[in-house]
Design a protein around this motif. Structure first.
Motif, PDB file in Angstrom:
ATOM      1  N   ILE A  92     -14.393  10.958 -30.859  1.00  0.00           N
ATOM      2  CA  ILE A  92     -13.221  11.141 -30.001  1.00  0.00           C
ATOM      3  C   ILE A  92     -12.249  10.033 -30.382  1.00  0.00           C
ATOM      4  O   ILE A  92     -12.626   8.855 -30.435  1.00  0.00           O
ATOM      5  CB  ILE A  92     -13.581  11.029 -28.511  1.00  0.00           C
ATOM      6  CG1 ILE A  92     -14.531  12.154 -28.105  1.00  0.00           C
ATOM      7  CG2 ILE A  92     -12.323  11.021 -27.639  1.00  0.00           C
ATOM      8  CD1 ILE A  92     -15.138  11.978 -26.724  1.00  0.00           C
ATOM      9  N   ILE A  93     -11.008  10.401 -30.631  1.00  0.00           N
ATOM     10  CA  ILE A  93      -9.965   9.439 -30.980  1.00  0.00           C
ATOM     11  C   ILE A  93      -8.887   9.567 -29.913  1.00  0.00           C
ATOM     12  O   ILE A  93      -8.307  10.647 -29.743  1.00  0.00           O
ATOM     13  CB  ILE A  93      -9.404   9.711 -32.389  1.00  0.00           C
ATOM     14  CG1 ILE A  93     -10.550   9.665 -33.403  1.00  0.00           C
ATOM     15  CG2 ILE A  93      -8.306   8.709 -32.741  1.00  0.00           C
ATOM     16  CD1 ILE A  93     -10.265  10.379 -34.699  1.00  0.00           C
ATOM     17  N   ARG A  94      -8.661   8.491 -29.172  1.00  0.00           N
ATOM     18  CA  ARG A  94      -7.736   8.535 -28.043  1.00  0.00           C
ATOM     19  C   ARG A  94      -6.896   7.265 -27.988  1.00  0.00           C
ATOM     20  O   ARG A  94      -7.240   6.255 -28.596  1.00  0.00           O
ATOM     21  CB  ARG A  94      -8.499   8.730 -26.741  1.00  0.00           C
ATOM     22  CG  ARG A  94      -9.410   7.539 -26.420  1.00  0.00           C
ATOM     23  CD  ARG A  94      -9.819   7.521 -24.967  1.00  0.00           C
ATOM     24  NE  ARG A  94     -10.772   6.468 -24.669  1.00  0.00           N
ATOM     25  CZ  ARG A  94     -10.451   5.207 -24.390  1.00  0.00           C
ATOM     26  NH1 ARG A  94      -9.196   4.802 -24.416  1.00  0.00           N
ATOM     27  NH2 ARG A  94     -11.396   4.326 -24.111  1.00  0.00           N
ATOM     28  N   HIS A  95      -5.809   7.336 -27.224  1.00  0.00           N
ATOM     29  CA  HIS A  95      -4.986   6.146 -27.032  1.00  0.00           C
ATOM     30  C   HIS A  95      -5.775   5.079 -26.278  1.00  0.00           C
ATOM     31  O   HIS A  95      -6.599   5.398 -25.417  1.00  0.00           O
ATOM     32  CB  HIS A  95      -3.735   6.492 -26.226  1.00  0.00           C
ATOM     33  CG  HIS A  95      -2.686   7.185 -27.024  1.00  0.00           C
ATOM     34  ND1 HIS A  95      -1.496   7.567 -26.484  1.00  0.00           N
ATOM     35  CD2 HIS A  95      -2.632   7.577 -28.319  1.00  0.00           C
ATOM     36  CE1 HIS A  95      -0.743   8.149 -27.406  1.00  0.00           C
ATOM     37  NE2 HIS A  95      -1.430   8.174 -28.529  1.00  0.00           N
ATOM     38  N   PHE A  96      -5.498   3.835 -26.592  1.00  0.00           N
ATOM     39  CA  PHE A  96      -6.053   2.714 -25.837  1.00  0.00           C
ATOM     40  C   PHE A  96      -5.423   2.659 -24.456  1.00  0.00           C
ATOM     41  O   PHE A  96      -4.280   3.090 -24.254  1.00  0.00           O
ATOM     42  CB  PHE A  96      -5.774   1.386 -26.556  1.00  0.00           C
ATOM     43  CG  PHE A  96      -6.713   1.084 -27.678  1.00  0.00           C
ATOM     44  CD1 PHE A  96      -8.030   0.726 -27.427  1.00  0.00           C
ATOM     45  CD2 PHE A  96      -6.274   1.148 -28.988  1.00  0.00           C
ATOM     46  CE1 PHE A  96      -8.892   0.430 -28.465  1.00  0.00           C
ATOM     47  CE2 PHE A  96      -7.132   0.853 -30.038  1.00  0.00           C
ATOM     48  CZ  PHE A  96      -8.451   0.487 -29.773  1.00  0.00           C
ATOM     49  N   ASN A  97      -6.166   2.077 -23.502  1.00  0.00           N
ATOM     50  CA  ASN A  97      -5.636   1.792 -22.173  1.00  0.00           C
ATOM     51  C   ASN A  97      -6.191   0.446 -21.706  1.00  0.00           C
ATOM     52  O   ASN A  97      -6.995  -0.173 -22.413  1.00  0.00           O
ATOM     53  CB  ASN A  97      -5.956   2.926 -21.195  1.00  0.00           C
ATOM     54  CG  ASN A  97      -7.452   3.141 -21.034  1.00  0.00           C
ATOM     55  OD1 ASN A  97      -8.186   2.220 -20.677  1.00  0.00           O
ATOM     56  ND2 ASN A  97      -7.915   4.356 -21.303  1.00  0.00           N
ATOM     57  N   HIS A  98      -5.772   0.003 -20.543  1.00  0.00           N
ATOM     58  CA  HIS A  98      -6.165  -1.325 -20.053  1.00  0.00           C
ATOM     59  C   HIS A  98      -7.652  -1.447 -19.734  1.00  0.00           C
ATOM     60  O   HIS A  98      -8.154  -2.565 -19.610  1.00  0.00           O
ATOM     61  CB  HIS A  98      -5.329  -1.709 -18.841  1.00  0.00           C
ATOM     62  CG  HIS A  98      -3.909  -2.011 -19.199  1.00  0.00           C
ATOM     63  ND1 HIS A  98      -2.903  -2.023 -18.276  1.00  0.00           N
ATOM     64  CD2 HIS A  98      -3.329  -2.320 -20.379  1.00  0.00           C
ATOM     65  CE1 HIS A  98      -1.762  -2.317 -18.866  1.00  0.00           C
ATOM     66  NE2 HIS A  98      -1.988  -2.501 -20.144  1.00  0.00           N
ATOM     67  N   GLN A  99      -8.364  -0.331 -19.635  1.00  0.00           N
ATOM     68  CA  GLN A  99      -9.817  -0.400 -19.410  1.00  0.00           C
ATOM     69  C   GLN A  99     -10.578  -0.753 -20.693  1.00  0.00           C
ATOM     70  O   GLN A  99     -11.780  -0.970 -20.660  1.00  0.00           O
ATOM     71  CB  GLN A  99     -10.340   0.925 -18.845  1.00  0.00           C
ATOM     72  CG  GLN A  99     -10.001   1.145 -17.375  1.00  0.00           C
ATOM     73  CD  GLN A  99      -8.520   1.411 -17.139  1.00  0.00           C
ATOM     74  OE1 GLN A  99      -7.927   2.274 -17.785  1.00  0.00           O
ATOM     75  NE2 GLN A  99      -7.923   0.669 -16.230  1.00  0.00           N
ATOM     76  N   ASP A 100      -9.880  -0.857 -21.807  1.00  0.00           N
ATOM     77  CA  ASP A 100     -10.511  -1.122 -23.098  1.00  0.00           C
ATOM     78  C   ASP A 100     -10.519  -2.604 -23.482  1.00  0.00           C
ATOM     79  O   ASP A 100     -10.821  -2.945 -24.623  1.00  0.00           O
ATOM     80  CB  ASP A 100      -9.799  -0.319 -24.195  1.00  0.00           C
ATOM     81  CG  ASP A 100      -9.877   1.171 -23.962  1.00  0.00           C
ATOM     82  OD1 ASP A 100     -10.941   1.653 -23.494  1.00  0.00           O
ATOM     83  OD2 ASP A 100      -8.878   1.862 -24.234  1.00  0.00           O
ATOM     84  N   THR A 101     -10.210  -3.488 -22.543  1.00  0.00           N
ATOM     85  CA  THR A 101     -10.049  -4.906 -22.888  1.00  0.00           C
ATOM     86  C   THR A 101     -11.338  -5.541 -23.409  1.00  0.00           C
ATOM     87  O   THR A 101     -11.287  -6.313 -24.369  1.00  0.00           O
ATOM     88  CB  THR A 101      -9.502  -5.717 -21.706  1.00  0.00           C
ATOM     89  OG1 THR A 101     -10.337  -5.505 -20.563  1.00  0.00           O
ATOM     90  CG2 THR A 101      -8.068  -5.311 -21.376  1.00  0.00           C
ATOM     91  N   ASP A 102     -12.477  -5.255 -22.801  1.00  0.00           N
ATOM     92  CA  ASP A 102     -13.729  -5.875 -23.277  1.00  0.00           C
ATOM     93  C   ASP A 102     -14.013  -5.462 -24.722  1.00  0.00           C
ATOM     94  O   ASP A 102     -14.424  -6.293 -25.549  1.00  0.00           O
ATOM     95  CB  ASP A 102     -14.920  -5.490 -22.388  1.00  0.00           C
ATOM     96  CG  ASP A 102     -14.875  -6.168 -21.024  1.00  0.00           C
ATOM     97  OD1 ASP A 102     -14.151  -7.176 -20.872  1.00  0.00           O
ATOM     98  OD2 ASP A 102     -15.567  -5.673 -20.109  1.00  0.00           O
ATOM     99  N   PHE A 103     -13.793  -4.193 -25.024  1.00  0.00           N
ATOM    100  CA  PHE A 103     -14.000  -3.722 -26.395  1.00  0.00           C
ATOM    101  C   PHE A 103     -13.035  -4.417 -27.357  1.00  0.00           C
ATOM    102  O   PHE A 103     -13.432  -4.852 -28.437  1.00  0.00           O
ATOM    103  CB  PHE A 103     -13.834  -2.199 -26.481  1.00  0.00           C
ATOM    104  CG  PHE A 103     -13.877  -1.716 -27.898  1.00  0.00           C
ATOM    105  CD1 PHE A 103     -15.080  -1.648 -28.582  1.00  0.00           C
ATOM    106  CD2 PHE A 103     -12.713  -1.389 -28.565  1.00  0.00           C
ATOM    107  CE1 PHE A 103     -15.126  -1.243 -29.911  1.00  0.00           C
ATOM    108  CE2 PHE A 103     -12.739  -0.980 -29.888  1.00  0.00           C
ATOM    109  CZ  PHE A 103     -13.952  -0.906 -30.562  1.00  0.00           C
TER     110      PHE A 103
END
Length: 167
Positions: A10-21
Motif C-alpha cells: 500500500i502506498i499512501r500519503h504521509f500524515n501526522h500519525q507517521d511520526t514514530d516511523f
C-alpha cells in the motif's frame, strides 16, 4: 490518501500519525549515509519534516514522498515518491527502506507504482533520480527501472549520479 496498491504494498500519503516511523527511518545509518541527516530526532522534528516536506509537496504539486506499507498487515517499511527540488528541472524519484526489508523487491515494486501514478495522475513524462555513485543497490535499481545516467549533480554537499527516464 491512497496513491497506489500493488499485490504486496500500500502506498499512501504521509500524515501526522507517521511520526514514530519517520524518526526511525530517517535515523537509520543507511539513510544518513546515502541520503543525508535530516536532523529529525523527536516528535516535533518529525511533524516539521512532514509538514515542510511531503505534506507541503502534496499541497503544491499533488505528489510527494509516500508511506510504503506491507499490504498483509499494514507494517510501514519505507517511503517512495516524487520530489520537486529547486535544483532539478524535473521531479525526481526518491525512496528509502528500513534495512530489515531490503532485498525483497519492495522498492522496485513501489517505484513502478509511483511512476505509473506520476504519468497517469500528474501527467509527468520526464523523471529524474539522483544517487551517490557508491550506492551500488540504488544505482542498480534505477537501471533496472529503465533510468539512464545523464551526468552528475551536486546536492546537499554530495556528488551524485543523475538519472533520467521518459514515461
Amino acid at each position: 490518501m491512497l496513491v497506489a496498491q500493488t499485490s504486496r504494498l500500500i502506498i499512501r500519503h504521509f500524515n501526522h500519525q507517521d511520526t514514530d516511523f519517520i524518526i526511525n527511518l530517517l535515523n537509520q545509518p543507511s539513510f544518513i549515509n546515502n541520503i543525508g541527516d535530516k536532523q529529525v530526532r523527536n516528535h516535533s522534528d518529525a511533524i516539521n519534516y512532514l509538514n515542510n516536506g511531503p505534506i507541503a509537496s502534496y499541497q503544491t504539486y499533488g505528489f510527494g514522498l509516500n508511506m510504503v506499507q506491507l499490504k498483509q498487515d499494514n507494517t510501514p517499511i519505507g517511503m517512495c515518491g516524487l520530489l520537486k527540488r529547486p535544483e532539478l528541472a524535473h521531479p525526481d524519484l526518491g525512496y528509502a527502506l528500513l534495512p530489515e526489508h531490503w532485498r525483497n523487491g519492495y522498492i522496485e515494486e513501489a517505484s513502478q507504482a509511483v511512476l505509473a501514478d506520476a504519468a497517469k495522475q500528474h501527467k509527468v513524462d520526464n523523471i529524474l533520480a539522483v544517487t551517490k555513485p557508491d550506492n551500488i543497490a540504488s544505482n542498480a535499481l534505477l537501471s533496472k527501472l529503465g533510468f539512464t545516467v545523464i551526468g552528475h549533480k551536486s546536492l546537499y554537499g554530495s556528488d551524485n549520479n543523475l538519472y533520467q527516464k521518459q514515461l
